[in-house]
Design an enzyme around this catalytic site. Structure first.
Site, PDB file in Angstrom:
ATOM      1  N   ARG A 148       0.801  -1.214   0.000  1.00  0.00           N
ATOM      2  CA  ARG A 148       0.000   0.000   0.000  1.00  0.00           C
ATOM      3  C   ARG A 148       0.847   1.284   0.000  1.00  0.00           C
ATOM      4  NH1 ARG A 148      -5.048  -0.147   2.077  1.00  0.00           N
ATOM      5  NH2 ARG A 148      -4.391  -2.013   3.202  1.00  0.00           N
ATOM      6  N   CYS A 195     -26.323  -2.498  -8.929  1.00  0.00           N
ATOM      7  CA  CYS A 195     -27.603  -2.821  -8.288  1.00  0.00           C
ATOM      8  C   CYS A 195     -27.417  -3.418  -6.907  1.00  0.00           C
ATOM      9  CB  CYS A 195     -28.368  -3.777  -9.175  1.00  0.00           C
ATOM     10  SG  CYS A 195     -28.649  -3.035 -10.765  1.00  0.00           S
TER      11      CYS A 195
HETATM   12  N1  LLP Z   1       3.104  -9.136   2.915  1.00  0.00           N
HETATM   13  C1  LLP Z   1       2.096  -9.998   3.153  1.00  0.00           C
HETATM   14  C2  LLP Z   1       2.400 -11.358   3.571  1.00  0.00           C
HETATM   15  C3  LLP Z   1       0.773  -9.562   3.003  1.00  0.00           C
HETATM   16  O1  LLP Z   1      -0.234 -10.404   3.250  1.00  0.00           O
HETATM   17  C4  LLP Z   1       0.508  -8.230   2.600  1.00  0.00           C
HETATM   18  C5  LLP Z   1      -0.857  -7.742   2.428  1.00  0.00           C
HETATM   19  C6  LLP Z   1       1.596  -7.385   2.354  1.00  0.00           C
HETATM   20  C7  LLP Z   1       2.886  -7.876   2.533  1.00  0.00           C
HETATM   21  C8  LLP Z   1       1.428  -5.945   1.930  1.00  0.00           C
HETATM   22  O2  LLP Z   1       0.827  -5.190   2.931  1.00  0.00           O
HETATM   23  P1  LLP Z   1       0.628  -3.611   2.757  1.00  0.00           P
HETATM   24  O3  LLP Z   1       1.971  -2.967   2.848  1.00  0.00           O
HETATM   25  O4  LLP Z   1       0.000  -3.405   1.447  1.00  0.00           O
HETATM   26  O5  LLP Z   1      -0.262  -3.235   3.872  1.00  0.00           O
HETATM   27  N2  LLP Z   1      -7.232  -5.529   0.443  1.00  0.00           N
HETATM   28  C9  LLP Z   1      -6.904  -4.859   1.688  1.00  0.00           C
HETATM   29  C10 LLP Z   1      -5.469  -5.091   2.084  1.00  0.00           C
HETATM   30  C11 LLP Z   1      -5.083  -6.550   2.170  1.00  0.00           C
HETATM   31  C12 LLP Z   1      -3.637  -6.750   2.513  1.00  0.00           C
HETATM   32  C13 LLP Z   1      -3.240  -8.181   2.368  1.00  0.00           C
HETATM   33  N3  LLP Z   1      -1.879  -8.472   2.656  1.00  0.00           N
HETATM   34  C14 LLP Z   1      -7.244  -3.391   1.560  1.00  0.00           C
HETATM   35  O6  LLP Z   1      -7.748  -2.982   0.524  1.00  0.00           O
HETATM   36  O7  LLP Z   1      -7.059  -2.631   2.500  1.00  0.00           O
END
Ligand code: LLP
Length: 421
Positions: free
Chosen positions: A280, A348
């Site tokens: 992110r 919808c």
């Molecule tokens: N590493 C692992 C093992 C992960 O499961 C994830 C994210 C990351 C790294 C990256 O994390 P970040 O830096 O992006 O927070 N769909 C959700 C977020 C799901 C994150 C899943 N794992 C949302 O839209 O907020």
């Protein structure tokens, strides 16, 4: 120094380009609009934070899998974090160095593990059956696999339960009481496995860096225990999860520098190579989702702005109740009344909203409306629900030109799934 700004003329800009002008030249709306320079700046912030440490930035491809963006991240020196065989294939296509790639996941398939073994990427061990499959894959590929143990440290990330992953009852990783079993199992397979490190990932949208430190303290303890048994492991992978300023309130949120500084001494004290897995934080704020207002209506006590985009293209508000900031792309007309609106799409479902209770100057039909911070987990989670085909993507190049970086999906693409059946 952020790519999206609204100077005194009241227009929204992406770098030096009016978003409204981009709307006039693109093939269709809605669309995603990125700043290439902002991606560079965000990665630069991580690189500066990591100065003085041996490290790998493993960009989590799930956050955004646009091939052009991946190629740019690779050129900036990132590695990649993968959760499927196809993400691995895409990473290879984008030219990522396999030795900077980490294959994660609680349900990795044997065939994908074979590919990972062949390509020489790091693999995180998630469970007993996963370890079995990794051993099988190593035998099938005739290659020794570098593995990290994904330890579930039971640290509460203080986030929405859907994006918390390191609690003791979560489906991810192994619990510390099973550590010895895994060490013995790895020892028993010296031809298939080389243990190179330990991994944890706590969750996503984390806004307190103490949480990372608490986890890192536990993790270096595990690393000490593992090393005492004669394993020469060199990697600590603290996962991803750093949050961003979705609310645009000017609150000071931790930066990559703050994150790395809380773990720096621990990493140096054990002479470790630090792996981080941000998804992110490098990409979310580099993009907005650009829509056109289809109309405005009122029902009961609610005012609605209806736009052409929806939960199909951007599901985070519907799925997590997530807040993403919303703005109009042009200054309001003098007669426009400021009201409280729900911003909704044409799908919808009553779950189809991009924002609730937003104060906006009543927009005219056809006006531009953006949903901010749409670079991460928006396009990559888009669906074709209601046959809203996935939108095109553009970025503003370093030289200020508008460039398409992904075609919009078409109705013909949909028909292709039925050809010859
Ligand atoms: N590493 C692992 C093992 C992960 O499961 C994830 C994210 C990351 C790294 C990256 O994390 P970040 O830096 O992006 O927070 N769909 C959700 C977020 C799901 C994150 C899943 N794992 C949302 O839209 O907020």
């Amino acid at each position: 120094n952020h790519c999206f700004s609204k100077p005194s003329d009241g227009f929204l800009y992406c770098e030096e380009v009016k978003v409204k002008d981009v709307m006039e030249v693109v093939e269709r709306r809605p669309f995603y609009l990125y700043s290439k320079r902002q991606i560079t700046r965000n990665v630069q912030a991580y690189k500066e934070a990591l100065v003085g440490l041996d490290s790998v930035i493993g960009y989590a491809i799930k956050a955004n899998n646009n091939l052009k963006i991946l190629e740019h991240l690779r050129a900036l020196g990132c590695g990649a974090v993968l959760v499927s065989g196809n993400e691995l294939r895409l990473a290879l296509q984008a030219g990522f160095d396999p030795t900077k790639c980490i294959f994660n996941g609680n349900g990795k398939l044997l065939e994908d593990l074979v590919l990972a073994a062949q390509e020489g990427v790091f693999v995180n061990v998630d469970s007993e059956f996963d370890l079995d499959n990794i051993i099988k894959a190593a035998k099938m590929a005739g290659k020794k696999v570098n593995v990290l143990l994904r330890i579930n440290p039971d640290v509460d990330p203080q986030v929405h339960p859907y994006v918390a992953t390191g609690n003791k009852n979560s489906k991810f990783g192994i619990r510390n009481e099973k550590l010895q079993w895994f060490l013995d199992a790895v020892k028993a397979h010296p031809d298939e496995l080389k243990l190179v490190g330990a991994h944890c990932h706590l969750g996503s949208t984390i806004t307190k860096v103490d949480i990372f430190r608490d986890a890192a303290v536990l993790m270096v303890n595990y690393i000490d225990i593992i090393r005492e048994q004669g394993f020469e492991i060199s990697y600590l992978n603290i996962g991803g999860g750093l949050g961003i300023d979705y609310y645009h309130t000017g609150a000071i949120l931790p930066t990559p520098m703050d994150l790395i500084d809380t773990v720096r001494e621990l990493v140096l004290s054990r002479n470790l190579i630090l792996i981080i897995e941000p998804g992110r934080s490098p990409i979310a704020n580099t993009c907005c989702f650009v829509n056109r207002v289809t109309g405005v209506k009122t029902n009961g006590t609610k005012n609605f702005v209806v736009i052409d985009g929806s939960m199909a293209e951007l599901i985070r508000p519907s799925l997590y109740g997530a807040y993403q900031h919303i703005e109009l792309t042009s200054p309001p007309l003098p007669e426009a009344e400021v009201l409280t609106f729900d911003v909704v799409g044409p799908v919808c479902e009553s779950a189809d909203f991009l924002g609730k209770d937003r104060e906006l100057a009543t927009p005219a039909q056809g006006e531009g409306l953006v949903v901010h911070d749409a670079g991460a987990y928006c396009m990559s989670m888009a669906s074709t629900y209601n046959l809203k085909m996935r939108p095109p993507e553009y970025w503003i190049e370093e030289d200020g030109s508008i460039k398409k970086i992904r075609h919009g999906e078409t109705f013909e693409d949909h028909l292709r799934f039925f050809k010859g059946l």
